[in-house]
Design a protein around this motif. Structure first.
Motif: not given
Length: 150
Positions: A78-93
């Motif tokens: 779950e922590n990895d998923r949250r971290r990856n979701a944050t990274r993905r969001s940052e990358a998309q931005t």
């Protein structure tokens, strides 16, 4: 017992006693043997119950340990998923920002291109006019003569 089956006493002593007289034929020695037999069986059953409880406790402990491991792994995932979701969001931005700057700021309008061509032609004409200036040939000679005087 009932119905003509041998009673407990007749089974233990080997004597066939009547239904109403089942305990009357047992001797003190027979009763002591029955008591010892019952005590032994009780002790055996208590030991088996104790063994069973220990085995059950070990199984329960192992299950709890496994459950805790799985919960820890799940928490990590779950922590990895949250971290990856944050990274993905940052990358998309970041991609959106890059694409926006390429499309908006990086594109030239036709009017801007036409203006740049007009200015280039104007500067080329000024250059050519200056190169045709009659004094262009005279000025270097004057500079040289001034340098020789000094």
């Amino acid at each position: 017992g009932g119905g003509g089956r041998p009673s407990l006493g007749s089974t233990l002593t080997g004597n066939a006693l009547s239904q109403g007289d089942a305990t009357a034929g047992l001797t003190a020695e027979d009763m002591e043997m029955v008591k010892k037999s019952i005590d032994a069986k009780e002790s055996q059953l208590r030991d088996e119950l104790s063994d069973h409880r220990r085995a059950s406790q070990r199984e329960e402990d192992a299950l709890q340990e496994g459950l805790m491991e799985l919960q820890a792994r799940m928490k990590g995932v779950e922590n990895d998923r949250r971290r990856n979701a944050t990274r993905r969001s940052e990358a998309q931005t970041e991609l959106g920002r890059i694409n926006g700057s390429q499309h908006g700021g990086g594109r030239l309008r036709k009017s801007e291109i036409d203006e740049a061509k007009r200015q280039a032609a104007q500067y080329a004409k000024q250059r050519d006019d200056l190169n045709r200036e009659p004094r262009k040939a005279v000025i270097p000679k004057e500079i040289k003569s001034c340098e020789e005087k000094n």
